[in-house]
Design a protein around this motif. Structure first.
Motif, short mmCIF file in Angstrom:
data_model
loop_
_atom_site.label_atom_id
_atom_site.label_comp_id
_atom_site.label_asym_id
_atom_site.label_seq_id
_atom_site.Cartn_x
_atom_site.Cartn_y
_atom_site.Cartn_z
N UNK A 1 0.80 -1.27 0.19
CA UNK A 1 -0.59 0.08 -0.38
C UNK A 1 1.00 1.39 0.14
N UNK A 2 0.60 1.90 -0.89
CA UNK A 2 0.69 3.15 -0.63
C UNK A 2 -0.18 4.77 0.20
N UNK A 3 0.93 5.39 1.38
CA UNK A 3 0.50 6.07 2.35
C UNK A 3 0.58 7.54 1.42
N UNK A 4 -0.15 8.52 2.28
CA UNK A 4 0.42 9.76 2.17
C UNK A 4 -0.24 10.68 3.10
N UNK A 5 0.01 11.49 3.54
CA UNK A 5 0.53 12.48 4.66
C UNK A 5 0.26 13.69 4.24
N UNK A 6 -0.99 14.21 4.36
CA UNK A 6 -1.48 15.60 3.57
C UNK A 6 -1.88 16.20 4.80
N UNK A 7 -0.57 17.06 4.72
CA UNK A 7 -1.33 18.09 6.33
C UNK A 7 -0.02 19.21 6.99
N UNK A 8 0.22 19.93 7.74
CA UNK A 8 1.03 20.37 7.84
C UNK A 8 2.02 20.15 9.49
N UNK A 9 3.70 20.64 9.50
CA UNK A 9 4.23 20.24 10.44
C UNK A 9 4.72 18.35 10.89
N UNK A 10 4.44 17.60 9.91
CA UNK A 10 5.15 16.69 9.69
C UNK A 10 6.58 16.87 10.42
N UNK A 11 7.52 17.50 9.56
CA UNK A 11 8.79 17.19 9.66
C UNK A 11 9.57 16.19 10.42
N UNK A 12 9.62 17.46 11.89
CA UNK A 12 10.34 16.24 12.47
C UNK A 12 9.61 14.61 12.72
N UNK A 13 8.42 14.79 13.39
CA UNK A 13 8.34 13.29 13.51
C UNK A 13 8.94 12.29 12.13
N UNK A 14 8.31 12.67 11.09
CA UNK A 14 9.48 11.90 10.02
C UNK A 14 10.27 11.96 9.84
N UNK B 1 9.55 5.85 9.40
CA UNK B 1 9.03 7.03 7.80
C UNK B 1 9.68 7.80 6.79
N UNK B 2 10.62 8.41 7.64
CA UNK B 2 11.90 8.65 7.23
C UNK B 2 12.29 7.87 5.46
N UNK B 3 12.68 6.60 5.77
CA UNK B 3 13.52 5.63 4.14
C UNK B 3 12.24 4.67 4.27
N UNK B 4 10.95 5.02 4.65
CA UNK B 4 9.73 4.12 3.54
C UNK B 4 9.34 4.72 2.74
N UNK B 5 10.02 3.22 1.38
CA UNK B 5 9.34 3.92 0.01
C UNK B 5 8.00 3.66 0.16
N UNK B 6 7.50 3.35 0.28
CA UNK B 6 5.65 3.41 0.49
C UNK B 6 4.83 4.58 1.37
N UNK B 7 5.99 5.72 1.51
CA UNK B 7 4.78 6.59 2.57
C UNK B 7 5.62 7.98 1.91
N UNK B 8 5.01 8.70 1.35
CA UNK B 8 5.06 10.28 1.00
C UNK B 8 4.42 11.35 1.87
N UNK B 9 4.90 12.78 1.73
CA UNK B 9 4.40 13.55 3.02
C UNK B 9 4.26 14.62 1.95
N UNK B 10 2.98 14.62 1.91
CA UNK B 10 2.53 15.99 0.84
C UNK B 10 2.01 17.52 1.65
N UNK B 11 2.57 18.68 1.72
CA UNK B 11 1.47 19.83 2.29
C UNK B 11 0.42 19.82 1.88
#
Length: 326
Positions: A185-198, A203-213
């Motif tokens: 599965x591909x997971x997308x986090x859509x939001x703000x302020x996730x940078x430090x947590x990721x 999640x920083x190295x997960x190929x199936x995870x993306x963060x989009x502002x």
């Protein structure tokens, strides 16, 4: 019977003007400027800072008042009880410590004409402690009119979206394990302020995870592509992205907080998780949702509905005022 001007004053906090509480009153005013005037105050008046006592803007008299947070109502009620008692509508997003104990909240809110709640759980909890039932309005929230499908993209069967500003009550501690357990599965986090947590998790190295502002264009595109929406929060009034997901045909999976239990009928238009779910519970529900592929209908929650509810309360307040002035 009704005043020709100064009908209802909508009161919001300046720093929240672009957040949902500010957006709420702006959307209402935009639909009926003849009935509503908008003013901003500098604080929510939580009582945490002495400076709050020196900046309390005075308002001209209106037939009715709409306070976008309970503690603002408390501040103004204390300053002029007769002006605001039984002539105020209070927006109640969810319980926060600065609102005081539940008993204190009941005592305060019984002085309002009505309280517009995000969810029934908060309303009924206060009702059971003495809030007068006739004051309760289940407003929930509303979907923006520009939250519409993006016709340039198509649905992806393996796309899961989370949508929120990052925060400690969002329940995201288990997300890295969930993402790792479903590499298909591909997971997308859509939001703000996730940078430090990721950056501090796998999640920083997960190929199936993306963060989009978050912006509205990204919201429409991603919700048009996603099959599943997940909310893991342990405290919400909403979450608002849940009703956006419903309106965009995305299957919601959400914890039992806020208006999720009000709007999701288990196995019919989504799935409910325990308030603090185990990873295994989330994974099992993900698989069930992917296998069943429910057909999702719009929530029907619009700003026109919210505005009509507010105008109805305004009319009742004006009628009561006319009767008592005879």
């Amino acid at each position: 019977m009704f005043s020709r001007k100064n009908k209802m004053l909508l009161i919001g906090v300046w720093v929240n003007r672009n957040w949902i509480l500010g957006n709420w009153i702006r959307e209402v005013q935009a639909r009926s400027r003849i009935n509503f005037t908008l003013r901003w105050v500098p604080f929510i008046y939580s009582g945490k800072r002495n400076i709050e006592n020196f900046f309390v803007p005075k308002f001209s008299k209106h037939d009715a008042y709409f306070f976008s947070y309970p503690t603002i109502f408390k501040k103004y009620l204390e300053s002029n009880f007769d002006e605001y008692v039984e002539r105020s509508i209070i927006l109640y997003p969810h319980c926060e410590p600065e609102m005081g104990t539940l008993e204190e909240q009941v005592s305060l809110l019984n002085n309002a004409f009505s309280i517009h709640f995000y969810c029934s759980a908060d309303a009924y909890k206060l009702r059971d402690l003495g809030l007068r039932p006739e004051k309760i309005r289940l407003a929930f929230c509303a979907v923006d009119v520009d939250c519409v499908p993006d016709s340039s993209v198509s649905r992806k069967n393996n796309l899961v979206v989370l949508a929120s500003r990052y925060g400690p009550r969002k329940g995201l501690e288990i997300l890295p394990e969930i993402v790792a357990a479903r590499p298909d599965l591909d997971f997308i986090a859509l939001g703000r302020g996730w940078e430090e947590f990721i950056s501090s998790t796998s999640l920083a190295n997960a190929k199936n995870f993306s963060y989009i502002k978050f912006n509205k264009e990204n919201r429409n595109r991603i919700l048009s592509e996603a099959t599943l929406f997940i909310s893991l929060s342990n405290l919400e009034g909403g979450p608002v992205p849940l009703i956006e997901a419903l309106d965009m045909g995305v299957i919601p999976i959400a914890t039992r907080t806020g208006f999720a239990p009000d709007l999701i009928q288990e196995g019919e238009n989504g799935y409910l998780l325990p308030l603090v779910p185990k990873v295994s519970e989330v994974l099992d529900t993900l698989q069930e949702a992917l296998s069943t592929k429910l057909k999702i209908k719009s929530s029907g929650l619009t700003w026109d509905r919210i505005t009509s509810m507010t105008i109805q309360d305004l009319r009742e307040i004006q009628t009561n005022k006319a009767l008592t002035s005879k």
